[in-house]
Design a protein around this motif. Structure first.
Motif, mmCIF file in Angstrom:
data_model
loop_
_atom_site.group_PDB
_atom_site.id
_atom_site.type_symbol
_atom_site.label_atom_id
_atom_site.label_comp_id
_atom_site.label_asym_id
_atom_site.label_seq_id
_atom_site.Cartn_x
_atom_site.Cartn_y
_atom_site.Cartn_z
ATOM 1 N N ALA A 113 -11.529 7.772 -33.752
ATOM 2 C CA ALA A 113 -12.466 7.106 -32.855
ATOM 3 C C ALA A 113 -12.098 5.629 -32.813
ATOM 4 N N ASP A 114 -10.864 5.319 -32.486
ATOM 5 C CA ASP A 114 -10.202 4.007 -32.370
ATOM 6 C C ASP A 114 -8.863 4.006 -33.079
ATOM 7 N N CYS A 115 -8.772 4.678 -34.239
ATOM 8 C CA CYS A 115 -7.484 4.774 -34.906
ATOM 9 C C CYS A 115 -6.503 5.530 -34.019
ATOM 10 N N MET A 247 -13.016 12.269 -31.746
ATOM 11 C CA MET A 247 -12.134 13.160 -31.003
ATOM 12 C C MET A 247 -11.181 13.841 -31.980
ATOM 13 N N ALA A 248 -10.645 14.967 -31.558
ATOM 14 C CA ALA A 248 -9.619 15.658 -32.339
ATOM 15 C C ALA A 248 -8.319 15.682 -31.557
ATOM 16 N N THR A 249 -7.238 15.384 -32.241
ATOM 17 C CA THR A 249 -5.905 15.554 -31.676
ATOM 18 C C THR A 249 -5.249 16.712 -32.408
ATOM 19 N N LEU A 250 -4.771 17.693 -31.652
ATOM 20 C CA LEU A 250 -4.263 18.940 -32.226
ATOM 21 C C LEU A 250 -2.850 19.222 -31.751
ATOM 22 N N VAL A 251 -2.080 19.891 -32.589
ATOM 23 C CA VAL A 251 -0.729 20.293 -32.228
ATOM 24 C C VAL A 251 -0.410 21.597 -32.951
ATOM 25 N N TRP A 252 0.330 22.498 -32.271
ATOM 26 C CA TRP A 252 0.725 23.749 -32.892
ATOM 27 C C TRP A 252 1.915 24.352 -32.163
ATOM 28 N N ILE A 253 2.516 25.333 -32.822
ATOM 29 C CA ILE A 253 3.611 26.116 -32.257
ATOM 30 C C ILE A 253 3.066 27.500 -31.926
ATOM 31 N N ASP A 254 3.412 28.016 -30.760
ATOM 32 C CA ASP A 254 2.946 29.348 -30.378
ATOM 33 C C ASP A 254 3.301 30.379 -31.452
#
Length: 255
Positions: A113-115, A247-254
């Motif tokens: 939330a700013d970072c 907020m959430a920032t997400l990342v993944w591989i199928d």
């Protein structure tokens, strides 16, 4: 991936096939009441725990292959690997500010939330990472530690810089500026004086400096240019509102 209409900001980067990343927005989904309205995903910011659980469940229903691996973030430089042989128990939130995985279907998550949130992907699509980089973590080397924890060399990694406090609105004092200049005098270009003892700071510029020094090509670093403080319709901002969601920032591989 099925998007959450109006509730996500897709990562704007040339992701390898099968790699997905996005940041959630504050509206367009969720049940949290003001001042956390409405898609707050942070469990440690004062929101009702049932609302956060409902929001996280809604997020997972909208296209994630599995529940995200949340972290207990401490503005440090700790990095944890979430691979098939080392996954923690469901519901565990280890203390760390970055995570790496080569395990398909494992969803990494960072709350902000700013970072600055930063996601990484090996160019061959076999490995991804996510880092939480407030000014303390950024100065301490959390981005460099994340790259070091990846099997792919930095020259074979892409990065996307997610929403953060922008350089027009994020004013800091001498402690912050000194922490960066003590290690790299070139970081001074990211600070603009405003009043005695104060400067605005460009977190995006500082992140790019550090990623380049760690071996990444500038052409492989994407994103930047958004400001959480200046955009209350889309983003939570602790600096702007004090009591607010994440907020959430997400990342993944199928899988």
């Amino acid at each position: 991936m099925s998007a959450v209409p109006g509730a996500i900001l897709p990562a704007n980067w040339p992701a390898p096939a099968g790699v997905h990343a996005f940041t959630t927005l504050r509206h367009g989904a969720g049940v949290s009441a003001p001042p956390f309205d409405s898609f707050n995903l942070g469990a440690r910011c004062g929101d009702d725990s049932e609302a956060v659980r409902a929001n996280r469940a809604e997020l997972q229903r909208r296209g994630l292959p599995a529940a995200p691996h949340w972290l207990q973030q401490v503005h440090g430089t700790g990095v944890i690997r979430f691979d098939a042989a080392s996954l923690p128990g469901q519901g565990d939130e280890p203390e760390a500010d970055a995570a790496v995985t080569a395990s398909a279907g494992t969803v990494l998550a960072i709350l902000t939330a700013d970072c600055l949130s930063v996601v990484f992907a090996a160019k061959d699509g076999r490995e991804v990472a996510a880092a939480h980089a407030g000014w303390r973590g950024l100065a301490g080397g959390v981005l460099e530690r994340t790259l070091e924890a990846m099997h792919a060399p930095a020259t074979q990694v892409l990065a996307w810089l997610g929403p953060a406090a922008g350089p027009q609105a994020y004013e800091i004092g001498a402690e912050v500026r000194d922490a960066f200049l003590a290690e790299d005098a070139s970081a001074g270009t990211a600070f603009v004086p405003t009043r005695p003892g104060h400067w605005t700071v460009d977190l995006y510029a500082l992140a790019r400096i550090r990623l380049r020094r760690a071996g990444m090509a500038d052409a492989d670093i994407h994103g930047g240019g958004l400001c959480t403080i200046s955009d209350p319709q889309r983003f939570y901002s602790h600096r702007r509102d004090a009591r607010t969601g994440r907020m959430a920032t997400l990342v993944w591989i199928d899988p």
